[in-house]
Design an enzyme around this catalytic site. Structure first.
Site, PDB file in Angstrom:
ATOM      1  N   LYS A 194      24.888  52.561  24.141  1.00  0.00           N
ATOM      2  CA  LYS A 194      24.141  53.489  24.993  1.00  0.00           C
ATOM      3  C   LYS A 194      25.114  54.414  25.748  1.00  0.00           C
ATOM      4  CE  LYS A 194      20.981  50.865  23.283  1.00  0.00           C
ATOM      5  NZ  LYS A 194      20.411  49.708  23.949  1.00  0.00           N
ATOM      6  N   ASP A 208      23.122  42.449  32.812  1.00  0.00           N
ATOM      7  CA  ASP A 208      23.201  43.449  31.754  1.00  0.00           C
ATOM      8  C   ASP A 208      23.211  44.810  32.443  1.00  0.00           C
ATOM      9  OD1 ASP A 208      22.604  45.353  29.799  1.00  0.00           O
ATOM     10  OD2 ASP A 208      21.340  43.985  28.641  1.00  0.00           O
ATOM     11  N   ARG A 242      40.618  38.919  13.864  1.00  0.00           N
ATOM     12  CA  ARG A 242      39.442  38.433  14.601  1.00  0.00           C
ATOM     13  C   ARG A 242      39.854  37.910  15.976  1.00  0.00           C
ATOM     14  NH1 ARG A 242      38.316  33.451  13.979  1.00  0.00           N
ATOM     15  NH2 ARG A 242      38.452  33.418  11.700  1.00  0.00           N
ATOM     16  N   TYR A 251      15.523  43.616  28.232  1.00  0.00           N
ATOM     17  CA  TYR A 251      15.531  44.305  26.939  1.00  0.00           C
ATOM     18  C   TYR A 251      14.788  43.475  25.880  1.00  0.00           C
ATOM     19  CZ  TYR A 251      17.542  46.301  22.676  1.00  0.00           C
ATOM     20  OH  TYR A 251      17.713  46.862  21.442  1.00  0.00           O
TER      21      TYR A 251
HETATM   22  C1  LIG Z   1      20.241  48.279  23.543  1.00  0.00           C
HETATM   23  C2  LIG Z   1      20.302  47.230  24.571  1.00  0.00           C
HETATM   24  C3  LIG Z   1      20.783  45.944  24.287  1.00  0.00           C
HETATM   25  C4  LIG Z   1      21.179  45.509  22.881  1.00  0.00           C
HETATM   26  O1  LIG Z   1      22.315  46.170  22.455  1.00  0.00           O
HETATM   27  P1  LIG Z   1      22.617  46.481  20.896  1.00  0.00           P
HETATM   28  O2  LIG Z   1      23.929  47.164  20.968  1.00  0.00           O
HETATM   29  O3  LIG Z   1      21.511  47.348  20.395  1.00  0.00           O
HETATM   30  O4  LIG Z   1      22.666  45.180  20.203  1.00  0.00           O
HETATM   31  C5  LIG Z   1      20.860  45.029  25.307  1.00  0.00           C
HETATM   32  N1  LIG Z   1      20.463  45.340  26.559  1.00  0.00           N
HETATM   33  C6  LIG Z   1      19.995  46.558  26.872  1.00  0.00           C
HETATM   34  C7  LIG Z   1      19.566  46.836  28.267  1.00  0.00           C
HETATM   35  C8  LIG Z   1      19.888  47.543  25.890  1.00  0.00           C
HETATM   36  O5  LIG Z   1      19.390  48.736  26.207  1.00  0.00           O
END
Ligand SMILES: *Cc1c(COP(=O)(O)O)cnc(C)c1O
Length: 381
Positions: free
Chosen positions: A194, A169, A45, A97
């Protein structure tokens, strides 16, 4: 090293013990300590060689001082907010998001944090929202699903002037398209599920921090909270990231072609795409992005059923998520943004007719033909 070379050779890309061209998946939970306290790893971890390889890679790609890998983008965002305490206030983008909104509204508020939501493109609104208790500005650019673009450098400067952290983000762009740390931002986060993973087969989150203090604090939290990325998923993510450059070039090219096609389609009333010269954010996008991304949102003419349109598609798949090799399409009001009350959705500009398309890397002729046959279906022929 240029960015596209870093994707292949950045971080640790070769196994030191065997020379293997792929970092091994180190499943060990614990590590022998021949001399107590002197071993590089003690417990997985706290540190794992496979995870470290992908952490070093994302730090190299974003130009930060430390990278950290989490079990999901959401776990990454939660770890970042764990830097703060009860009573702290945040200025947050109004188009973040849905899961981030849920984390803020359903969890963080219960821990005594407060939030003011603004359109971060409006720099005076950002400034006005700052109070004596504000600790950070948190935003996405481009946003989801309206692809609004905020001037990263300007917001980072406001943050610095007020002694706040700026947190972006960067999921929708990936470091191929934009690197916020280069504009003075402190922390970058990714849902690696993504574009970075890119193949719809790994859920993960990555954080990159600028400065040794932040890096140290975030590492402490990663270990303390424990939402780490597994060795197998770390390996899978690094494997996917090696082709980010190739994939992004194809995404960008296809998205531009889809935009040109949609611009001429009479059944489309509105298009949201940062690369549209008529988009109010076009110049900001041009300034800070290397290409305009692979995402396009659009509205059908009033009275047309977006559900009928997307369900008629044969190549483009109806699904949530984005950024993978395959083209994915969805209706925000019914799917990704369905949990937001309709009035708030409409106030934020998300109409019921809105469709969001993540343009994949298929042959563009197949994508355009698929859109065409679905528009023809709506026209009744
Ligand atoms: C999908 C997404 C998240 C969350 O990510 P996960 O891996 O699904 O927890 C956060 N910010 C954006 C812009 C996203 O598209």
């Amino acid at each position: 090293m240029e960015f596209n070379t870093k994707l292949i050779h950045g971080g640790t890309s070769i196994d030191e013990t065997t020379g293997g061209m792929s970092v091994p998946i180190h499943m060990a939970t614990t590590f022998q300590q021949k001399k107590i306290g002197e071993s590089k790893y003690d417990y997985s971890r706290s540190g794992n060689p496979t995870r470290e390889a992908v952490e070093e890679l994302i730090a190299d790609l974003e130009g930060g001082d430390a990278g950290l890998a989490f079990a999901s983008g959401s776990a990454a965002i939660n770890a970042i907010f764990s830097l703060f305490s009860a009573g702290d206030h945040f200025v947050v983008g109004n188009d973040v998001y849905g899961g981030t909104f849920r984390l803020i509204d359903g969890v963080l508020k219960r821990f005594g944090m407060t939030f003011t939501v603004v359109d971060t493109r409006d720099l005076s609104a950002v400034e006005q929202a700052i109070t004596a208790k504000t600790k950070a500005i948190y935003l996405e650019t481009p946003t989801n699903p309206l692809l609004r673009v905020t001037d990263i450098e300007a917001v980072a400067q406001i943050a610095r002037q007020h002694d706040l952290l700026s947190i972006i983000d960067n999921t929708f762009s990936s470091p191929y398209i934009q690197r916020p740390l280069e504009f003075g931002v402190d922390i970058v986060i990714h849902s690696a599920s993504k574009y970075l993973g890119g193949h719809s087969d790994v859920i993960g989150g990555l954080v990159v921090a600028k400065g040794d203090k932040l890096a140290e604090d975030l590492k402490y939290l990663q270990n303390a909270i424990g939402g780490i990325l597994s060795p197998h998923d770390s390996w899978l993510l690094q494997r996917g990231m090696k082709t980010l450059g190739l994939r992004m070039r194809a995404h960008l090219q296809n998205a531009e072609a889809v935009f040109n096609y949609l611009s001429k389609q009479q059944l489309v009333s509105k298009i949201y795409y940062p690369g549209d010269p008529d988009n109010p954010d076009f110049n900001t996008a041009k300034k800070q992005m290397n290409g305009f991304g692979g995402m396009i949102s659009f509205e059908l003419q009033e009275g047309l059923d977006p559900k009928e349109f997307v369900e008629q598609l044969q190549v483009i798949t109806v699904a949530e998520s984005l950024g993978a090799v395959e083209s994915l399409i969805e209706i925000p009001a019914l799917m990704t943004h369905g949990s937001i009350p309709r009035e708030i959705r409409l106030t934020n500009g998300i109409q019921d007719e809105l469709i969001r398309l993540s343009v994949g890397v298929e042959d563009i002729n197949d994508l355009l033909a698929d859109l065409e046959q679905s528009f023809n279906h709506l026209k009744g022929n």
